[in-house]
Design an enzyme around this catalytic site. Structure first.
Site, PDB file in Angstrom:
ATOM      1  N   CYS A  19       0.819  -1.226   0.000  1.00 21.00           N
ATOM      2  CA  CYS A  19       0.000   0.000   0.000  1.00 21.00           C
ATOM      3  C   CYS A  19       0.848   1.269   0.000  1.00 21.00           C
ATOM      4  O   CYS A  19       0.315   2.371  -0.134  1.00 21.00           O
ATOM      5  CB  CYS A  19      -0.934   0.002   1.210  1.00 21.00           C
ATOM      6  N   CYS A  33     -13.442   0.386   8.007  1.00 19.61           N
ATOM      7  CA  CYS A  33     -12.603  -0.144   6.929  1.00 19.61           C
ATOM      8  C   CYS A  33     -12.554   0.806   5.743  1.00 19.61           C
ATOM      9  O   CYS A  33     -13.564   1.419   5.378  1.00 19.61           O
ATOM     10  CB  CYS A  33     -13.176  -1.463   6.416  1.00 19.61           C
ATOM     11  N   LYS A  53     -10.159   5.952   4.252  1.00 22.10           N
ATOM     12  CA  LYS A  53     -11.505   5.556   4.686  1.00 22.10           C
ATOM     13  C   LYS A  53     -12.590   6.054   3.725  1.00 22.10           C
ATOM     14  O   LYS A  53     -13.481   5.308   3.355  1.00 22.10           O
ATOM     15  CB  LYS A  53     -11.750   6.097   6.115  1.00 22.10           C
ATOM     16  N   HIS A  55      -8.952   3.754  -1.275  1.00 19.60           N
ATOM     17  CA  HIS A  55      -7.609   3.180  -1.163  1.00 19.60           C
ATOM     18  C   HIS A  55      -7.279   2.309  -2.374  1.00 19.60           C
ATOM     19  O   HIS A  55      -7.321   1.077  -2.290  1.00 19.60           O
ATOM     20  CB  HIS A  55      -7.528   2.380   0.139  1.00 19.60           C
TER      21      HIS A  55
HETATM   22  C1  LIG Z   1     -15.374  -3.871   4.546  1.00 19.65           C
HETATM   23  C2  LIG Z   1     -15.539  -4.769   3.346  1.00 19.65           C
HETATM   24  C3  LIG Z   1     -15.320  -6.241   3.765  1.00 19.65           C
HETATM   25  C4  LIG Z   1     -16.941  -4.595   2.790  1.00 19.65           C
HETATM   26  O1  LIG Z   1     -17.093  -5.445   1.685  1.00 19.65           O
HETATM   27  P1  LIG Z   1     -18.543  -6.028   1.289  1.00 19.65           P
HETATM   28  O2  LIG Z   1     -19.260  -6.443   2.535  1.00 19.65           O
HETATM   29  O3  LIG Z   1     -18.341  -7.065   0.231  1.00 19.65           O
HETATM   30  O4  LIG Z   1     -19.273  -4.773   0.734  1.00 19.65           O
HETATM   31  P2  LIG Z   1     -19.919  -4.627  -0.726  1.00 19.65           P
HETATM   32  O5  LIG Z   1     -18.812  -4.394  -1.711  1.00 19.65           O
HETATM   33  O6  LIG Z   1     -20.868  -5.747  -0.979  1.00 19.65           O
HETATM   34  O7  LIG Z   1     -20.727  -3.267  -0.550  1.00 19.65           O
HETATM   35  C5  LIG Z   1     -21.918  -3.208   0.212  1.00 19.65           C
HETATM   36  C6  LIG Z   1     -22.228  -1.756   0.512  1.00 19.65           C
HETATM   37  O8  LIG Z   1     -21.284  -1.256   1.485  1.00 19.65           O
HETATM   38  C7  LIG Z   1     -20.555  -0.174   0.942  1.00 19.65           C
HETATM   39  N1  LIG Z   1     -19.175  -0.363   1.376  1.00 19.65           N
HETATM   40  C8  LIG Z   1     -18.312  -1.335   1.025  1.00 19.65           C
HETATM   41  N2  LIG Z   1     -17.149  -1.186   1.680  1.00 19.65           N
HETATM   42  C9  LIG Z   1     -17.287  -0.089   2.452  1.00 19.65           C
HETATM   43  C10 LIG Z   1     -16.439   0.568   3.344  1.00 19.65           C
HETATM   44  N3  LIG Z   1     -15.200   0.103   3.546  1.00 19.65           N
HETATM   45  N4  LIG Z   1     -16.883   1.663   3.985  1.00 19.65           N
HETATM   46  C11 LIG Z   1     -18.135   2.129   3.770  1.00 19.65           C
HETATM   47  N5  LIG Z   1     -19.006   1.534   2.915  1.00 19.65           N
HETATM   48  C12 LIG Z   1     -18.571   0.443   2.275  1.00 19.65           C
HETATM   49  C13 LIG Z   1     -20.680  -0.295  -0.558  1.00 19.65           C
HETATM   50  O9  LIG Z   1     -20.556   0.951  -1.193  1.00 19.65           O
HETATM   51  C14 LIG Z   1     -22.075  -0.843  -0.693  1.00 19.65           C
HETATM   52  O10 LIG Z   1     -22.989   0.224  -0.515  1.00 19.65           O
HETATM   53  P3  LIG Z   1     -24.383   0.246  -1.337  1.00 19.65           P
HETATM   54  O11 LIG Z   1     -25.130  -0.976  -0.889  1.00 19.65           O
HETATM   55  O12 LIG Z   1     -25.014   1.533  -0.882  1.00 19.65           O
HETATM   56  O13 LIG Z   1     -23.992   0.217  -2.762  1.00 19.65           O
HETATM   57  C15 LIG Z   1     -14.487  -4.388   2.252  1.00 19.65           C
HETATM   58  O14 LIG Z   1     -14.712  -3.055   1.854  1.00 19.65           O
HETATM   59  C16 LIG Z   1     -13.063  -4.545   2.766  1.00 19.65           C
HETATM   60  O15 LIG Z   1     -12.553  -5.660   2.900  1.00 19.65           O
HETATM   61  N6  LIG Z   1     -12.344  -3.433   2.990  1.00 19.65           N
HETATM   62  C17 LIG Z   1     -10.962  -3.479   3.442  1.00 19.65           C
HETATM   63  C18 LIG Z   1     -10.020  -3.458   2.245  1.00 19.65           C
HETATM   64  C19 LIG Z   1      -8.605  -3.735   2.686  1.00 19.65           C
HETATM   65  O16 LIG Z   1      -8.326  -4.639   3.436  1.00 19.65           O
HETATM   66  N7  LIG Z   1      -7.647  -2.945   2.184  1.00 19.65           N
HETATM   67  C20 LIG Z   1      -6.256  -3.074   2.547  1.00 19.65           C
HETATM   68  C21 LIG Z   1      -5.964  -2.297   3.755  1.00 19.65           C
HETATM   69  S1  LIG Z   1      -4.356  -2.615   4.399  1.00 19.65           S
END
Ligand SMILES: CC(C)(COP(=O)(O)OP(=O)(O)OC[C@H]1O[C@@H](n2cnc3c(N)ncnc32)[C@H](O)[C@@H]1OP(=O)(O)O)[C@@H](O)C(=O)NCCC(=O)NCCS
Length: 384
Positions: free
Chosen positions: A83, A206, A328, A332
């Site tokens: 990252c 997240c 956030k 990212h």
């Molecule tokens: C948190 C997480 C698991 C959510 O994934 P998910 O449950 O599959 O979510 P979806 O993609 O199905 O999205 C569902 C809804 O949540 C929203 N959403 C997804 N991730 C989000 C987040 N991080 N913050 C806020 N909203 C989020 C989407 O926009 C969607 O909204 P909508 O229904 O209004 O369209 C995923 O975003 C994640 O793993 N994030 C971390 C990424 C990471 O690890 N990066 C590296 C860092 S070191």
């Protein structure tokens, strides 16, 4: 060392890109060159970051971008540091320009993964962790940062409401940023009602999976002449590593690589944390922002979460943190993130940040972490 400036910077809107990573990277590179006003023929090297190009079946982006820019003879290399890839690229550009090996260099970061579902994207990202001990045992980044959050909570009593305050602030900032993935405010109630992803981290703790691209142009002061925008003087460019595997670290309430890179950066710049007017820090999860503010020396250990909840890190607070919306809310796109932080600082220095403009912009700091802190970059910028 020669005084080295960021003279141009550009990003696209993070989120879901219709175009390919290659197209987006080329477009932001062109925009950054245009902003810089310098003759593209002065670019001596292109440092490209694109950790997950294989997801688009396209590696070796540098020559493709350079050819599209009309610079096919310019050398390039792909810089990968999870990252923190494009801040590592910026560091390479700085070292070469400040050291007199290049007059100007282009730094481009890009990522596109939105064609993958969450499971596939999570597996790709997990490649940045330790496959032998972490990933193979089921660890993902939400899980690893949840472990850090537990340790911080256990030692300092960090509450869900305090982590929620980070999310609420960064969403409020992102709502003012046309480049942000999420441009919607959330309330603390929404945060507290959101599903748990990896206890104690909830959805709004997240960062999302984002596509995105960002580029910066770095040049030696003496070859710029009259800059067409207010440049960022690079006062410090420091990188650090640390023990990559979390299980081998004696303390999990912070990231040692942040502490080492920060102390090197403040030493280079000849200033301390009190000089910094605003900062873009690596808030891949809300706990990461809290730990960063402590490890960078802005707050003593265990104090940053309460200070944030008290409003000290808001746009009008004592130390505005992540005016862009941070990872956030701005999003990212892994390899674009470090360069994108610099784009935000460039916009702020040029007072073009609109409703998210911070009041004072003499000195700024960018902090970008690779994975759970196996690598880290800290850059410090000031006006001329
Ligand atoms: C948190 C997480 C698991 C959510 O994934 P998910 O449950 O599959 O979510 P979806 O993609 O199905 O999205 C569902 C809804 O949540 C929203 N959403 C997804 N991730 C989000 C987040 N991080 N913050 C806020 N909203 C989020 C989407 O926009 C969607 O909204 P909508 O229904 O209004 O369209 C995923 O975003 C994640 O793993 N994030 C971390 C990424 C990471 O690890 N990066 C590296 C860092 S070191």
């Amino acid at each position: 060392m020669r005084e080295t400036w960021v003279v141009g910077a550009a990003t696209n809107r993070y989120g879901k890109m219709a175009e390919t990573g290659r197209e987006a990277a080329t477009r932001v590179a062109l925009e950054a060159l245009d902003v810089s006003g310098i003759d593209p023929k002065r670019i001596g090297y292109t440092f490209v970051s694109n950790a997950f190009g294989v997801a688009e079946r396209q590696a070796h982006l540098g020559p493709l971008i350079n050819t599209a820019l009309g610079l096919p003879d310019v050398p390039s290399a792909t810089i990968e540091s999870a990252c923190s890839s494009s801040s590592a690229g910026l560091h390479e550009a700085f070292v070469h320009v400040a050291g007199g090996f290049l007059d100007a260099a282009l730094v481009v970061g890009v990522e596109k993964l939105s064609h993958l579902d969450t499971l596939a994207a999570t597996s790709y990202f997990a490649m940045g962790a330790d496959s032998a001990f972490e990933t193979r045992n089921g660890a993902t980044f939400p899980g690893l940062y949840a472990t850090l959050a537990h340790a911080h909570r256990q030692k300092y009593g960090t509450t869900s409401e305090q982590l929620g305050a980070v999310a609420v602030k960064n969403h409020a900032n992102g709502a003012k940023n046309p480049h942000a993935h999420f441009q919607k405010e959330i309330s603390l109630e929404t945060y507290l009602r959101s599903p748990v992803i990896a206890s104690p981290l909830r959805l709004y703790d997240c960062c999302p999976f984002s596509d995105g691209a960002a580029a910066v142009v770095v040049a030696a002061r003496e070859m710029v002449g009259a800059p067409s925008a207010e440049p960022l003087v690079i006062r410090a460019s420091a990188r650090s590593g640390s023990v990559a595997e979390m299980q081998d670290r004696p303390d999990l309430t912070g990231l040692p690589a942040t502490r080492t890179a920060a102390s090197a950066a403040f030493r280079q710049a000849g200033v301390g944390p009190e000089k910094i007017d605003f900062t873009e820090v690596h808030d891949c999860f809300t706990i990461a922002e809290v730990m960063a503010l402590e490890d960078l020396g802005f707050y003593p250990k265990g104090r940053a979460a309460a200070a944030g909840a008290a409003g000290e890190t808001s746009l009008q607070g004592k130390l505005p943190v992540n005016p862009s919306g941070g990872l956030k809310a701005k999003g990212h796109p892994v390899s674009a993130t470090g360069a994108g932080q610099v784009v935000e600082i460039f916009e702020q220095f040029n007072r073009r940040a609109g409703a998210r403009q911070v009041p004072k912009t003499e000195w700024a700091l960018a902090h970008n972490v690779g994975a759970t802190g196996g690598s880290c970059s800290v850059h410090i910028f000031s006006h001329r």
